[in-house]
Design an enzyme around this catalytic site. Structure first.
Site, PDB file in Angstrom:
ATOM      1  N   GLY A   1      -8.401  -8.409   0.659  1.00 41.98           N
ATOM      2  CA  GLY A   1      -7.146  -8.695   1.352  1.00 41.98           C
ATOM      3  C   GLY A   1      -6.704 -10.144   1.289  1.00 41.98           C
ATOM      4  O   GLY A   1      -5.549 -10.437   0.980  1.00 41.98           O
TER       5      GLY A   1
ATOM      6  N   GLY B   1     -13.145  -3.904   1.675  1.00 47.10           N
ATOM      7  CA  GLY B   1     -14.559  -3.494   1.656  1.00 47.10           C
ATOM      8  C   GLY B   1     -14.854  -2.553   0.502  1.00 47.10           C
ATOM      9  O   GLY B   1     -15.912  -2.641  -0.141  1.00 47.10           O
TER      10      GLY B   1
ATOM     11  N   ARG C   1       0.814  -1.220   0.000  1.00 53.32           N
ATOM     12  CA  ARG C   1       0.000   0.000   0.000  1.00 53.32           C
ATOM     13  C   ARG C   1       0.849   1.271   0.000  1.00 53.32           C
ATOM     14  O   ARG C   1       0.359   2.326  -0.394  1.00 53.32           O
ATOM     15  CB  ARG C   1      -0.966  -0.004   1.184  1.00 53.32           C
ATOM     16  CG  ARG C   1      -2.204  -0.830   0.887  1.00 53.32           C
ATOM     17  CD  ARG C   1      -3.174  -0.805   2.025  1.00 53.32           C
ATOM     18  NE  ARG C   1      -4.473  -1.327   1.624  1.00 53.32           N
ATOM     19  CZ  ARG C   1      -5.456  -1.566   2.469  1.00 53.32           C
ATOM     20  NH1 ARG C   1      -5.303  -1.356   3.753  1.00 53.32           N
ATOM     21  NH2 ARG C   1      -6.617  -2.029   2.038  1.00 53.32           N
TER      22      ARG C   1
ATOM     23  N   LYS D   1     -18.489 -14.865   4.342  1.00 51.44           N
ATOM     24  CA  LYS D   1     -19.854 -14.350   4.492  1.00 51.44           C
ATOM     25  C   LYS D   1     -20.569 -14.060   3.181  1.00 51.44           C
ATOM     26  O   LYS D   1     -20.146 -13.170   2.434  1.00 51.44           O
ATOM     27  CB  LYS D   1     -19.812 -13.066   5.310  1.00 51.44           C
ATOM     28  CG  LYS D   1     -19.505 -13.284   6.769  1.00 51.44           C
ATOM     29  CD  LYS D   1     -19.745 -11.985   7.484  1.00 51.44           C
ATOM     30  CE  LYS D   1     -19.469 -12.137   8.962  1.00 51.44           C
ATOM     31  NZ  LYS D   1     -19.336 -10.845   9.601  1.00 51.44           N
TER      32      LYS D   1
END
Ligand code: 3PG
Length: 393
Positions: free
Chosen positions: A348, A371, A37, A197
């Site tokens: 990730g 996200g 990053r 999920k």
């Protein structure tokens, strides 16, 4: 099209508030384990530095509750110093007189990294007074923090409304690549979803399904889909709620006429005599816990990928952090990397799997977001992008 830093008139001598996402992964000793990053942010920083801007960089690290020295940005200042020797300073605060004094003394083409913006609770509250303080530090706001663009915080949203603004190269590249891949895909287009999920991925799956030809589902969430299809999954991870979400996704995919491919075999384990036993099975029943896709499923997924001209992958296909259950995720990562298809990997865990499988360089686009990537894939609005002015105003 959002205004980019290339559209800014001269930045020489201007104070630029650059919101970056330097939320780097750390091990349990607090050591930084990956600096992607930071390296992904270098083109934007270089562009501004080379043009004589005073670059004030702001980021969060982790999710601190108040000041926490373990989450200080100082180690990241040290990393930046390696790339910009003699040009980087560090401020122990984000707002206040000390920071203002440092900025007043900055020379053109220098960098000031601020402390972790989440040490201030006002950040996540998008507090107007805090946003105003941030805005008072600079002349122009640049958002390059794609990974946090889905958060409506003071440094990603509030401050952007108070200053002339633009996006940086990383943000521009993420938006263009992901949007183009969904709106104008190369066909056949295969989308692969994994992870735990279903509910986190519903919007992304359904939005991508509009343009994808086939959706492959693996990982823990596949068990909810299998139950929804009437199969047993033993003690694998699934609950009533996730099954209901899976049912909803299946019904909508059916209505859209889209193909959904689920695992046909699994690497599972059971606990007998306190010993873990690992095996491959086509049917999960009794005490069995599924933890990876099996060899037939790997082959099935590989055949779909071989045929594809575009692949988007989000979420691991098994418990890849355990070497007994990493084969499915790693094999699929390699297949995507070696395929002819234009490839995008986001999230990730899938990015870290690609890295461990040593095929990062062969993926066309590695998204820096978690996200945020999912929301963009889901066609949702991201406040940190929405707030930036359009190119032609
Ligand atoms: C990320 O790592 O996905 C971003 O930095 C956002 O972090 P957050 O989920 O703590 O807001």
């Amino acid at each position: 099209m959002k205004r980019s830093i290339k559209d800014l008139a001269s930045v020489e001598g201007k104070r630029i508030f650059l919101r970056a996402d330097f939320n780097l992964p750390m091990d349990r000793f607090g050591r930084i384990t990956d600096t992607t990053r930071v390296t992904s942010e270098l083109p934007t920083i270089r562009y501004l530095v080379e043009r004589g801007a005073k670059v004030i960089i702001c980021s969060h690290l982790g999710r601190p509750k108040g000041f926490d020295f373990r989450l200080s940005m100082w180690p990241i200042a040290l990393i930046l110093m390696r790339y910009f020797p003699g040009k980087v300073q560090f401020a122990h605060k984000v707002i206040g007189q000390e920071v203002k004094d440092r900025i007043a003394n900055m020379s053109n083409g220098s960098i000031l990294l601020l402390e972790n913006v989440r040490f201030y609770k006002e950040e996540e509250e998008n507090d107007p007074g805090f946003a105003k303080e941030l805005a008072s530090l600079a002349d122009i706001y640049v958002n390059d923090a794609f990974g946090v663009a889905h958060r409506k915080h003071a440094s990603t949203y509030g401050v952007a409304r108070l200053l002339p603004n633009a996006i940086g190269f990383l943000m521009e590249n993420e938006i263009q690549t992901i949007t183009e891949a969904i709106q104008n895909p190369k066909k056949p287009f295969v989308a692969i979803f994994g992870g735990a999920k279903v509910q986190d991925k519903i919007k992304a799956i359904l939005n991508i399904a509009k343009s994808a030809d086939v959706i492959l589902v693996g990982g823990a969430m596949a068990y909810s889909f299998l139950i929804a299809r009437g199969e047993t999954v033993g003690r694998s991870m699934a609950n009533t709620e996730s099954v209901a979400y899976a049912e909803q996704v299946m019904a909508e995919l059916k209505e859209m006429g889209k193909r959904l491919v689920l695992p046909v075999d699994h690497v599972a384990y059971t606990f007998g005599d306190r010993k873990e036993k690992t095996f491959v099975t086509e049917i999960l029943s009794g005490e069995m816990v599924g933890a990876d896709i099996g060899p037939k499923t790997i082959k099935l997924f590989e055949d779909e990928i071989k045929n594809a001209r575009q692949v988007i992958w989000n979420g691991p296909l098994g418990k890849y952090e355990d070497e007994k259950f990493q084969k499915g995720t790693f094999e699929i990562a390699k297949e995507i990397a070696h395929s002819q298809a234009y490839s995008i990997v986001g999230g990730g865990d899938s990015v870290s799997a690609v890295k461990q499988a040593k095929c990062m360089r062969m993926i066309n686009h590695i998204s820096t977001g978690g996200g945020a990537t999912l929301k963009l894939l889901g066609g949702e609005n991201l406040p940190g992008i929405d707030v930036i002015q359009e190119k032609y105003l």
